[in-house]
Design an enzyme around this catalytic site. Structure first.
Site, PDB file in Angstrom:
ATOM      1  N   ASP A 128      43.525 -13.048  26.994  1.00 29.90           N
ATOM      2  CA  ASP A 128      44.314 -14.117  26.405  1.00 29.90           C
ATOM      3  C   ASP A 128      45.329 -14.563  27.457  1.00 29.90           C
ATOM      4  OD1 ASP A 128      45.202 -15.978  24.614  1.00 29.90           O
ATOM      5  OD2 ASP A 128      46.693 -14.646  23.756  1.00 29.90           O
ATOM      6  N   ASP A 159      38.891 -11.909  17.240  1.00 34.10           N
ATOM      7  CA  ASP A 159      39.624 -10.759  17.748  1.00 34.10           C
ATOM      8  C   ASP A 159      40.803 -10.546  16.824  1.00 34.10           C
ATOM      9  OD1 ASP A 159      41.342 -13.035  18.864  1.00 34.10           O
ATOM     10  OD2 ASP A 159      42.521 -11.243  19.236  1.00 34.10           O
ATOM     11  N   CYS A 214      30.366   5.434   5.251  1.00 34.15           N
ATOM     12  CA  CYS A 214      30.519   5.234   6.696  1.00 34.15           C
ATOM     13  C   CYS A 214      29.931   6.399   7.481  1.00 34.15           C
ATOM     14  CB  CYS A 214      32.008   5.086   7.016  1.00 34.15           C
ATOM     15  SG  CYS A 214      32.355   4.845   8.769  1.00 34.15           S
ATOM     16  N   CYS A 237      30.699   6.847  10.863  1.00 33.96           N
ATOM     17  CA  CYS A 237      31.418   6.930  12.135  1.00 33.96           C
ATOM     18  C   CYS A 237      31.785   8.379  12.448  1.00 33.96           C
ATOM     19  CB  CYS A 237      32.682   6.058  12.108  1.00 33.96           C
ATOM     20  SG  CYS A 237      34.095   6.792  11.261  1.00 33.96           S
ATOM     21  N   CYS A 281      34.342   9.791   9.951  1.00 35.42           N
ATOM     22  CA  CYS A 281      33.845  10.076   8.603  1.00 35.42           C
ATOM     23  C   CYS A 281      32.805  11.182   8.584  1.00 35.42           C
ATOM     24  CB  CYS A 281      33.293   8.798   7.968  1.00 35.42           C
ATOM     25  SG  CYS A 281      34.625   7.653   7.539  1.00 35.42           S
ATOM     26  N   HIS A 309      37.723   4.908  13.197  1.00 36.03           N
ATOM     27  CA  HIS A 309      37.084   4.497  11.938  1.00 36.03           C
ATOM     28  C   HIS A 309      37.195   2.989  11.711  1.00 36.03           C
ATOM     29  CE1 HIS A 309      35.831   4.146   7.808  1.00 36.03           C
ATOM     30  NE2 HIS A 309      36.906   3.398   7.625  1.00 36.03           N
TER      31      HIS A 309
END
Length: 377
Positions: free
Chosen positions: A93, A267, A305, A307, A310, A336
């Site tokens: 940015d 984003d 989930c 991930c 998790c 997560h």
RNA sequence: GGAGGGCUAGCGAAGUGGCCAAACGCGGCAGACUGUAAAUCUGCUCCCAGUCGGGUUCGGUGGUUCGAAUCCAUCGCCCUCCA
């Protein structure tokens, strides 16, 4: 041209676009969510962990890296990719958002923006030329034009002059851009909540033929339906053969609604910031894991989930870590939340592929609710 | 046995006649967070009512005073030093 957009498919049900953006550091599928790593790191997680959760591109920030450690230093280090050990795409940015977020300590002029450093009060000056030079030195794959992001609400006359200045600045960025073969420069459409100003901004900028276009000045405090309305009339103003990037948006519901309206890139600091403050995004809504009700909840953050967090840790353990100020706790919630959004975008892309994004949205919302609702399962 | 210091809300700690239900910090509870000045910020945290308001507190008891966490007496407990 450094950046190429490949349109793969348009969802027959929703009109959303499935695509792929090609950069000098690999390609990523769209619609895509880009984790934010302002200071050359996505707070608390490693590049390896980001790759494991399928991040194809991340953000960094011109203003912050200019202040510290300095773009020249990063250039001497071999560029931002090498400096931070990230070999996939990077978008920087321009510092335009800091014109908004640091409004108390800056002054806008035609030439550029005077800042007082938030670190030590130093006088700084950022112009379209300098923001471009810095981003050239950093070597990001996608650079953003230096813009002015007006606050909400802002009156028509102010936004109009802001739009016009942003267009002039975009042209100056384009002229100053020294490495168009290696780095793509995206322009940012402003115009607040005014349709004719969005139209004017888009017309100005598309005439200059940038390799991609962002929509800025949204998610700055306006109601969500206002944001969707702005998207409804702004997205169609952007060329179909270039990526469209909605800046600063990252709640799960807005990612889906944005995709439906034809956005390719998003984003947001939301997933990483709220993770550090003890809040998680789950398939059944927002979950404030630091709340007392989870003290003895030995199940995962989100049963749906898969991930790393998790698969291995309980709500009770994560709550304990966060209450005890252990850094591992906010790493787990960050992992997560990022995984959750990145997986959500995979699901969105799959749904586009199968022409059922509206069905997907309805099913997701039925389980999830809006982001504001904590179902507290 | 002698001398001194201390006991304040869950914890630590200010306050030494009225502006004190009592600063501040920690802990606890909740909320916010959207191109990162954010592992930050905000609110609540004696009891009841929960807008106003009412009730009971500053080791215990009894006094002085129009008025006491603050002054006096006494009892209890804790700490330090000397024997």
């Amino acid at each position: 041209m450094a950046i190429k957009y490949e349109l793969i498919k348009v969802c027959k049900q929703s009109g959303a676009r499935l695509g792929r953006v090609h950069t000098p550091h690999g390609s990523f599928d769209t619609p895509a969510f880009m984790p934010v790593g302002t200071q050359a790191t996505v707070k608390t997680v490693s590049p390896e962990e980001l790759k494991a959760m399928d991040a194809g591109i991340i953000l960094s920030n011109t203003y912050h890296l200019f202040l510290r450690p300095g773009h020249k230093l990063i250039e001497r280090a071999g560029g931002l990719h090498r400096f931070m050990n990230w070999d996939r795409a990077i978008l920087t940015d321009s510092g335009g958002f800091q014109v908004f977020s640091l409004s108390a300590m800056r002054k806008i002029k035609e030439e550029g923006v005077e800042f007082r450093s938030h670190l030590n009060g130093d006088r700084l000056f950022l112009s379209p030329e300098l923001a471009t030079e810095i981003q050239n030195a950093l070597g990001s794959d996608i650079m953003m034009a230096f813009d002015e992001c007006p606050p909400y609400p802002a009156d028509y006359d102010y936004v109009k002059q802001s739009v016009e200045r942003t267009s002039r600045w975009a042209e100056r960025c384009l002229k100053a851009h020294a490495r168009p073969d290696d780095q793509g420069l995206f322009a940012i459409v402003q115009g607040g909540m005014y349709e004719d100003l969005r139209r004017q901004s888009a017309a100005d900028l598309t005439s200059l033929d940038f390799p991609g276009y962002a929509i800025g000045g949204l998610s700055v405090g306006e109601p969500k339906d206002v944001m969707y309305e702005v998207l409804d009339y702004t997205v169609p103003l952007l060329p179909a053969d270039k990526p469209r990037y909605l800046m600063g948006v990252g709640s799960p519901d807005a990612l889906i609604e944005g995709s439906i309206r034809g956005i390719d890139m998003f984003d947001c600091v939301l997933p990483t910031r709220i993770a550090r403050n003890g809040t998680c995004m789950t398939s059944r809504g927002r979950l404030v894991v630091r709340n007392a009700r989870y003290a003895e909840d030995f199940g995962p953050l989100d049963p749906a989930c898969d991930c790393y967090t998790c698969r291995n840790y309980s709500r009770a353990y994560i709550r304990h870590l966060i209450k005890a100020d252990e850094t591992f706790g906010i790493r787990l919630t960050t992992i997560h939340n990022l995984h959750f959004l990145l997986k959500l975008m995979q699901d969105v892309r799959q749904a586009i592929m199968e022409d059922r994004l509206l069905d997907f949205r309805d099913r997701f919302f039925a389980e999830y609710g809006l982001f504001d609702n904590d179902k507290g399962f």
